[in-house]
Design a protein around this motif. Structure first.
Motif, mmCIF file in Angstrom:
data_model
loop_
_atom_site.group_PDB
_atom_site.id
_atom_site.type_symbol
_atom_site.label_atom_id
_atom_site.label_comp_id
_atom_site.label_asym_id
_atom_site.label_seq_id
_atom_site.Cartn_x
_atom_site.Cartn_y
_atom_site.Cartn_z
ATOM 1 N N ILE B 12 0.856 -1.187 0.000
ATOM 2 C CA ILE B 12 0.000 0.000 0.000
ATOM 3 C C ILE B 12 0.889 1.232 0.000
ATOM 4 O O ILE B 12 1.732 1.392 0.882
ATOM 5 C CB ILE B 12 -0.928 0.036 1.238
ATOM 6 N N ASP B 13 0.691 2.072 -0.982
ATOM 7 C CA ASP B 13 1.480 3.300 -1.142
ATOM 8 C C ASP B 13 2.987 3.022 -1.002
ATOM 9 O O ASP B 13 3.709 3.744 -0.299
ATOM 10 C CB ASP B 13 1.038 4.355 -0.109
ATOM 11 N N ALA B 29 -4.839 -0.974 5.828
ATOM 12 C CA ALA B 29 -4.186 0.333 5.706
ATOM 13 C C ALA B 29 -4.150 1.023 7.068
ATOM 14 O O ALA B 29 -3.121 1.566 7.482
ATOM 15 C CB ALA B 29 -4.924 1.193 4.689
ATOM 16 N N ILE B 34 -1.897 4.045 7.575
ATOM 17 C CA ILE B 34 -2.230 4.794 6.354
ATOM 18 C C ILE B 34 -3.712 5.154 6.408
ATOM 19 O O ILE B 34 -4.563 4.276 6.519
ATOM 20 C CB ILE B 34 -1.925 3.954 5.092
ATOM 21 N N THR B 80 -3.425 4.703 -2.430
ATOM 22 C CA THR B 80 -4.549 5.379 -1.777
ATOM 23 C C THR B 80 -4.578 6.878 -2.060
ATOM 24 O O THR B 80 -5.548 7.538 -1.759
ATOM 25 C CB THR B 80 -4.536 5.174 -0.247
#
Ligand SMILES: Cc1cc2nc3c(=O)[nH]c(=O)nc-3n(C[C@H](O)[C@H](O)[C@H](O)COP(=O)(O)O)c2cc1C
Ligand code: SF4
Ligand code: FES
Lengths: 414, 374
Positions: B12-13, B29, B34, B80
């Motif tokens: 994620i990211d 997340a 996040i 995201t």
């Protein structure tokens, strides 16, 4: 010859009210073959090998879907035939149901064997109520003849909502809920009706099943193109001499369908797949019809040179606006904003800015909407902006002139 | 193979994250620190996925799935805050702002509105997407415990979940469909003390100012807040199940022509569903009219194939012949007229249905002859 009858093989040949007539035409032999000589995996395998894809719009592999449901462990599984046929310009399922109800039931009986479903539904749109008795009687007769000892089938009637053709909304409707779409995953073959593994197939998809079982996968996959096997039934309407239902081999050209068969002349544009379908300009008449290009539900509406494309897209948007379930923001509120722009455009009140806003709105709706309705609603908007942009800009320019004149106290009529 | 023994991971990211099977993108997340914005999501309750504020980009996916309801899977690559995500999220927030009637500018409580905050976080400026007639409803002050100002409602449905799953009541539901969707109580009447008492739980869960404590009323004592506990109602044995609802409603319509509030209460009692839920379901479907007891329902199509074949002039001729507008009923109660979506008779366009019979290839001059047969 591009015309070939697989799904429509019995239409006009058998008496839809008489099971004996259906059996005389070879009806239920495929079912008996499947029941007596094949294991469920073998049936699924045959369908997989045939390359049969969904005919309801999405074009997903039918065999893979069945396999998924077949492999999911559950004491209860469901089979649903999607006879909601709400897509604008589509009437092929009505034609099939009217002329060959037993063909559909045979297809469903085979599907039931394959996935181990004990209960089946035919989700019939309320507008087709006249077919309710025909289907119910055919179910009773099939049961009496011993073809349904493994599965019960019930006709479930809708109540007037296009979105109930979307598979998850359809299941909500059967469960007695509002016909709103569900997010995915979970997908129906894993977790569908009442949380159980469920197969949902279009009427036409199921009509192909007995043919494949009877003649073998190879006979079916020999017809068509790379990803699109067999035939497709089209509903042709609009500016044509002979509107109606036509079954063609996959990959046949638009020209064969709308010019040679339906007798269209002076074509300006064609919309394929209903209100969320692609709009092609007349010069693309040689486009082959298949999943690789465009197909959807097989609705083909022809527009001649006198037609105004902005009016047509306006009408598409009005329909989608009325039929959006309203669950998710982008579709519910995006269609309201879109409708407002089109209302203005056709009234001669459009502004240059409108085109950019339509494009930005289309992006939000197609990427963020929960289901196929909101995701595909911008398709005719974007296609018409791509191929007929000058119709929008001309309209907007004319509107600007009129505004200018009226501001000076002059009157004009366009 | 080593792989089978590895922990489940995704990205994620740009950050590697681990997760347990079945976790959503949002949960994972948040565990990793996040933040993904949400509006309709309620922790510890099944997601509804309606607001679409939490959309994220998953590599290989055609659309932007909602983080609150999409399970994270092995090897997923998620963004995201990519430009695409931010642009679409901004668009969704703009649509929400345009579709409701908020007078946030002079509202002292605006800072407590989650939508308002989201809009400033996403630098939403003057709305690109204009809606001239946003949803508007008069403020309701009948109930001394809950004041409803549904013009500010963004249809996130949190109040419905709160009422049903936390308070264990079932007072609210969603009614109608599309842009007309509305949070309803009963047969879309104002919220009265007959059903709704002073638990105030829905107010705490409303992200905007749509539900509030009336000014003279103090906030609910915290002891009443039973957040997170779910009360599940079991249907009593012997009653028709929810699956019977649509068939029952249809039967009532074919009996008495339409569904009155009385009928709906009756059906609700039979199926043991709340009245608001029964109303919510029935008001979704076009073939379950709530008024107009008429013998013959005329439904004429207004979609493209019929529209190309002079459908509009047939509609005009029907209106003239019957002396009513779409939505109306003739004074003798004999006919009602509705302009409807495609009826699947496009090969005979323009077409209409009278009750269950389809009349195709219509022209304005054929209308009076057809009507005379009724
Ligand atoms: C808004 C919407 C409406 C739909 N309407 C229909 C329909 O009327 N009939 C149908 O068979 N499929 C319809 N579909 C497609 C179904 O969701 C589903 O994909 C299909 O029934 C699966 O069957 P198939 O694989 O045999 O095509 C619709 C999809 C959407 C998004
Ligand atoms: S995309 Fe439209 S029809 Fe689909 S869930 Fe969202 S509001 Fe409903
Ligand atoms: S928070 Fe996920 S859709 Fe609303």
């Amino acid at each position: 010859m591009p015309e070939k009858r697989i799904a429509l093989r019995n239409c006009g040949i058998v008496d839809p009210r008489d099971i004996a007539s259906y059996r005389k035409a070879g009806g239920f032999t495929a079912f008996m073959k499947a029941r007596d000589t094949m294991k469920p995996d073998q049936i699924i395998d045959e369908i997989k090998k045939s390359g049969l894809t969904g005919r309801g719009g999405a074009g997903f592999s039918c065999g893979l879907k069945w396999e998924l449901a077949g492999n999911t462990k559950s004491s209860r599984k469901y089979l649903i035939c999607n006879a909601d046929e709400g897509e604008v310009g589509t009437f092929k399922d009505r034609y099939i149901l009217t002329h060959d109800p037993y063909g559909l039931i045979e297809g469903m009986c085979i599907a039931g064997l394959a996935i181990g479903a004990t209960k089946g539904f035919i989700y019939l749109r309320a507008e087709y109520h006249a077919l309710f008795n025909l289907l119910s009687d055919a179910i009773v007769e099939s049961k009496r003849n011993g073809f349904m000892s493994h599965m019960d089938i019930k006709v479930f009637e809708g109540a007037g909502a296009y979105i109930c053709g979307e598979e998850s909304a359809l299941m909500n409707s059967i469960e007695g809920r509002r016909g709103e779409s569900r997010f995915k995953p979970p997908y129906p073959p894993i977790q569908g009706l009442w949380g159980r593994p469920t197969i949902i197939n279009n009427v036409e998809t199921l009509m192909n099943v007995p043919y494949i079982i009877k003649n073998g996968a190879a006979a079916f996959s020999a017809i068509g193109t790379g990803r699109s096997k067999g035939t497709k039934v089209f509903s042709v309407s609009g500016d044509v001499e002979r509107p109606g239902v036509y079954e063609l081999t996959m990959g046949s050209s638009l020209n064969e369908l709308v010019v040679d068969l339906a007798g269209a002349q002076g074509i300006k544009a064609i919309q394929i797949g209903g209100a969320t379908g692609n709009i092609l300009p007349g010069r693309k008449i040689d486009t082959p019809l298949s999943h690789e290009t465009c197909l959807g539900s097989g609705a083909v509406v022809v527009f001649n040179q006198t037609r105004n494309i902005v009016d047509i897209v306006h009408n598409n948007i009005l329909f989608l606006h009325d039929e959006s379930c309203g669950k998710c923001t982008p579709c519910r509120d995006g269609l309201e904003a879109m409708k407002e722009i089109f209302d203005r455009l056709v009234k001669g009140e459009g502004i240059q800015e409108d085109i950019r806003v339509l494009e930005e709105l289309s992006k939000v709706m197609s990427l963020a909407s929960l289901c196929g309705l909101g995701q595909a609603a911008p398709v005719p908007v974007m296609d018409s902006l791509k191929f007929f942009r000058e119709e929008y800009t001309n309209l907007i320019q004319q509107s600007a002139y009129v505004r200018n004149y009226t501001a000076q106290g002059l009157s004009v009529t366009l | 193979m080593f792989k089978r023994f590895k922990k489940k991971t995704a990205i994620i990211d740009g950050e590697k994250v681990t997760f347990r099977k079945g976790a959503t993108i949002l949960e994972t997340a948040r565990m990793a620190g996040i933040e993904i914005p949400t509006l309709c999501h309620m922790e510890n309750h099944p997601p509804t996925g309606v607001c679409r504020v939490c959309v994220v980009e998953v590599e290989g996916s055609r659309t932007l799935p909602g983080a609150c309801h999409t399970p994270i899977t092995e090897g997923m690559v998620i963004h995201t805050r990519s430009p695409k995500v931010l642009a679409v999220r901004q668009g969704v927030v703009e649509l929400m702002l345009s579709a409701h009637t908020g007078n946030c500018v002079n509202d002292p409580n605006a800072e407590s509105c989650k939508l308002h905050n989201l809009a400033s976080d996403h630098e939403v400026g003057a709305p690109r997407f204009t809606i001239t007639h946003p949803r508007f409803y008069p403020i309701e002050e009948k109930n001394p415990y809950v004041q409803r100002n549904l013009s500010k409602c963004i249809l996130c449905r949190r109040c419905i979940t709160a009422c049903e799953e936390i308070a264990g009541k079932n007072i609210m539901s969603i009614g109608y469909r599309g842009f007309k969707s509305k949070i309803i109580a009963g047969c879309d009447t104002s919220l009265t003390t007959d059903e709704c008492r002073n638990c105030g739980i829905c107010i705490e869960y409303c992200p905007t100012g749509a539900l509030s404590h009336p000014e003279n009323q103090h906030a609910v004592p915290p002891s009443r807040m039973t957040s997170g506990t779910t009360v599940k109602k079991q249907p009593p044995p012997g009653k028709p199940s929810r699956a019977e609802l649509l068939p029952l409603l249809k039967k009532e319509v074919s009996h008495s022509g339409c569904l009155s509030a009385e009928t709906m209460k009756l059906v609700a009692g039979k199926t043991d569903l709340s009245i608001s839920e029964t109303f919510g379901v029935s008001s979704f479907y076009a073939f379950l009219p709530r008024e107009g007891n008429t013998t013959n329902r005329i439904r004429i199509c207004r979609c493209v194939p019929c529209f190309l074949k002079q459908g509009a002039s047939v509609i005009t001729s029907l209106q003239k012949e019957l002396g009513i507008h779409p939505g109306g009923i003739t004074s003798d109660g004999k006919f009602s007229l509705e302009v409807v979506s495609c009826i699947g008779a496009c090969d005979q366009a323009p077409a209409m249905m009278i009750n269950e019979t389809v009349y195709g290839n219509l022209s304005p001059d054929k209308i009076s002859e057809i009507l005379q047969t009724y």
